[in-house]
Design a protein around this motif. Structure first.
Motif, mmCIF file in Angstrom:
data_model
loop_
_atom_site.group_PDB
_atom_site.id
_atom_site.type_symbol
_atom_site.label_atom_id
_atom_site.label_comp_id
_atom_site.label_asym_id
_atom_site.label_seq_id
_atom_site.Cartn_x
_atom_site.Cartn_y
_atom_site.Cartn_z
ATOM 1 N N GLU A 38 2.716 17.314 33.744
ATOM 2 C CA GLU A 38 1.863 18.407 34.230
ATOM 3 C C GLU A 38 2.719 19.486 34.874
ATOM 4 O OE1 GLU A 38 -1.530 18.834 33.418
ATOM 5 O OE2 GLU A 38 -0.635 20.691 34.030
ATOM 6 N N LEU B 163 0.590 25.127 39.362
ATOM 7 C CA LEU B 163 -0.254 26.324 39.344
ATOM 8 C C LEU B 163 0.161 27.136 40.562
ATOM 9 C CD1 LEU B 163 -2.879 27.770 38.200
ATOM 10 C CD2 LEU B 163 -4.113 26.551 39.993
ATOM 11 N N LYS C 89 -0.171 29.688 35.495
ATOM 12 C CA LYS C 89 -0.132 28.269 35.135
ATOM 13 C C LYS C 89 1.189 28.030 34.421
ATOM 14 C CE LYS C 89 -1.576 24.057 34.446
ATOM 15 N NZ LYS C 89 -1.007 23.103 35.422
ATOM 16 N N ALA D 278 -5.569 19.684 29.367
ATOM 17 C CA ALA D 278 -5.202 20.676 30.399
ATOM 18 C C ALA D 278 -6.420 21.147 31.191
ATOM 19 C CB ALA D 278 -4.513 21.872 29.748
ATOM 20 N N ARG E 65 -7.077 18.904 34.111
ATOM 21 C CA ARG E 65 -5.934 18.973 35.020
ATOM 22 C C ARG E 65 -5.998 20.263 35.867
ATOM 23 N NH1 ARG E 65 -1.548 16.167 32.337
ATOM 24 N NH2 ARG E 65 -2.334 14.105 31.785
ATOM 25 N N LEU E 66 -6.352 21.364 35.194
ATOM 26 C CA LEU E 66 -6.460 22.637 35.933
ATOM 27 C C LEU E 66 -7.593 22.550 36.951
ATOM 28 C CD1 LEU E 66 -5.376 25.614 36.148
ATOM 29 C CD2 LEU E 66 -7.373 26.264 34.820
ATOM 30 N N GLN F 124 -6.371 20.974 40.036
ATOM 31 C CA GLN F 124 -5.475 21.854 40.798
ATOM 32 C C GLN F 124 -6.250 22.938 41.542
ATOM 33 O OE1 GLN F 124 -2.683 22.897 37.621
ATOM 34 N NE2 GLN F 124 -1.119 21.638 38.602
ATOM 35 N N VAL G 150 -9.068 33.305 31.768
ATOM 36 C CA VAL G 150 -7.809 32.680 31.367
ATOM 37 C C VAL G 150 -7.209 33.469 30.210
ATOM 38 C CG1 VAL G 150 -6.728 30.519 30.641
ATOM 39 C CG2 VAL G 150 -8.761 30.463 32.054
ATOM 40 N N VAL H 30 -6.191 33.305 35.525
ATOM 41 C CA VAL H 30 -5.034 32.451 35.270
ATOM 42 C C VAL H 30 -4.291 32.961 34.038
ATOM 43 C CG1 VAL H 30 -4.228 30.123 34.686
ATOM 44 C CG2 VAL H 30 -6.107 30.415 36.322
ATOM 45 N N TRP I 242 -1.588 32.099 31.477
ATOM 46 C CA TRP I 242 -0.980 30.836 31.041
ATOM 47 C C TRP I 242 0.440 31.111 30.577
ATOM 48 C CZ3 TRP I 242 -4.769 26.993 31.644
ATOM 49 C CH2 TRP I 242 -4.293 25.677 31.523
#
Ligand SMILES: *Cc1c(COP(=O)(O)O)cnc(C)c1O
Length: 456
Positions: free
Chosen positions: A90, A93, A118, A263, A266-267, A270, A286, A434, A436
């Protein structure tokens, strides 16, 4: 109808008349001239509608996430840099305040809300977003293969796959992949560490240092003069001749896609850790660099499963290689390539140098993607430079494409229209953005220096 006539008609249907297409889609005119465009997807529908037509769902992502957990002890044992996350692959962020201020001041942007990076550029093992999909796909294949041959029992700790006699088993098998660079790195490294024979078919865009790094792991790197599609074609043909060879198909693989999709959850974790909750009043935007589409598509799909209509996903592509945009605008997906409208497909963003998009991803994004930006190469170097100057973070050119999002947010008529139609205008102060960042941490110092020189 006789066969000859039918054959001829089919051929006619296939032949792409660029003039016709331009008449139907005026955005193709600036696109074919290599100009930057912003496209809003008029076919976007609600998440509930999308769910009905998607052939994958949240259970598939959960299954992928659990598989990654089963492999975590093995990953931790092989790659010390994953120890702090106990074998979870991972990335951080990071909130980039200075960059936000810079964007507002220098790009004349009304940009509002919080801005995060990210940093998949800093994913362990492969230093790019490909460490999600690519490594997941090899692990999935490994599990299936090992269980089928009694080399692994589902109840075993997966570290046993690192024992010498198990590695001998994998030496009988071959993994092959076509790549512009980063996918080859991720597939090559993990496969070599597990004991497979690996062949990476590299397109002309691939950087020398990536080939050198792979060779240092014992990977067989083959080089081709053509672009990515050609490397894929050659690799696939070679792999198909060999019953013990597995070809990683970046254009159509659902496993790769699901690896990326993890992901999303996971985001979410965070953001929650920072007490950021995405909901109707707090929309999430995003911005994802797009090549063949698997990485940005999979990540968007994962985010949609978590946030539904509250997340707005935008892809960014180079002006000379906007394959996904071309496929989506015309509805032709992989039946059209950027060369068909007179573009070169050539870009310094080597990770995005793809002329023909994934048909599978095009289908998945058809009604869920919010829009797309295209970016000139010189802007990528500019963003690379500014980010280094403002935040001290290095990204490779491909990974900088997402910055075109916040820069044009609330700064472009069509974007403002999108915000209006989606009742977002009054919520932008609480929005979370965000960008990326998809690669860069493995780029050697002398290569970084070259990128900086170009950005001056
Ligand atoms: C591969 C790659 C992307 C895009 O991923 P696709 O799956 O090809 O769309 C973006 N940035 C970098 C650095 C990449 O290597």
């Amino acid at each position: 109808m006789n066969d000859v006539r039918r054959g001829r008609e089919l051929q006619m249907e296939k032949k792409i008349s660029v003039d016709e297409l331009k008449k139907e889609n005026s955005i193709l005119i600036p696109m074919s001239q290599g100009e930057e465009v912003l496209w809003i997807n008029q076919k976007k529908t609600s998440f509930v509608e999308c769910e009905k037509e998607w052939e994958l769902n949240r259970d598939d992502i959960d299954d992928a996430a659990k598989r990654l957990e089963r492999f975590a002890p093995l990953i931790e044992a092989c790659f010390p840099e994953t120890q702090k996350d106990h074998g979870m692959i991972e990335s951080p962020l990071e909130e980039i305040h200075k960059m936000k201020t810079y964007i507002k001041e220098h790009y004349n942007s009304n940009f509002m809300g919080r801005l995060f990076l990210k940093e998949d550029s800093h994913l362990p093992i492969a230093g790019s977003v490909k460490a999600r999909g690519g490594i997941y796909e090899v692990l999935k294949y490994t599990e299936d293969l090992a269980v089928a041959h009694g080399v692994l029992k589902p109840t075993d700790s997966y570290e046993i796959l690192l024992e010498p006699e198990k590695k001998m088993f994998f030496q009988n098998y071959k993994i092959q992949v076509g790549s512009t660079g980063n996918l080859g790195l991720s597939i090559g490294i993990i496969s070599a560490v597990l004991g497979y024979q690996v062949i990476v078919h590299m397109s002309a865009d691939a950087r020398q240092w990536k080939k050198d790094l792979l060779r240092s792991y014992g990977v067989n790197v083959r080089e081709y003069a053509g672009d990515y599609s050609e490397a894929v074609k050659k690799g696939r043909a070679l792999s198909d001749q060999d019953p013990k060879s597995y070809f990683v198909d970046d254009e159509n693989s659902k496993n790769l896609f699901l690896g990326y999709a993890v992901a999303g959850q996971r985001l979410e974790k965070q953001l929650e850790k920072r007490n950021i909750h995405i909901d109707e009043e707090h929309p999430l935007f995003v911005y994802l660099p797009c090549g063949v589409g698997g990485a940005p598509g999979g990540i968007s799909f994962g985010l949609k499963q978590i946030y539904g209509d509250y997340v707005h996903c935008f892809f960014a592509e180079p002006v000379q290689a906007p394959c996904m945009l071309l496929g989506m605008v015309t509805g032709k997906n992989h039946q059209i390539c950027v060369q068909d409208i007179g573009l070169t497909g050539k870009t310094s963003a080597d990770g995005l140098a793809v002329g023909r998009p994934s048909a599978f991803v095009g289908k998945m994004m058809n009604h869920s993607l919010s829009g797309e930006f295209t970016v000139k190469d010189e802007k990528l170097y500019e963003y690379l430079h500014v980010l280094m100057e403002q935040e001290g973070i290095f990204l490779e050119p491909s990974a900088c494409a997402g910055f075109s999002g916040p820069i044009r947010m609330q700064n472009d008529e069509r974007m403002n229209q999108y915000l209006k139609e989606n009742h977002l205008e009054s919520k932008m102060k609480q929005a979370v953005h965000v960008v990326w960042a998809t690669g860069g941490s493995l780029v050697p110092d002398e290569e970084r220096e070259k990128y900086f020189q170009k950005s001056l």
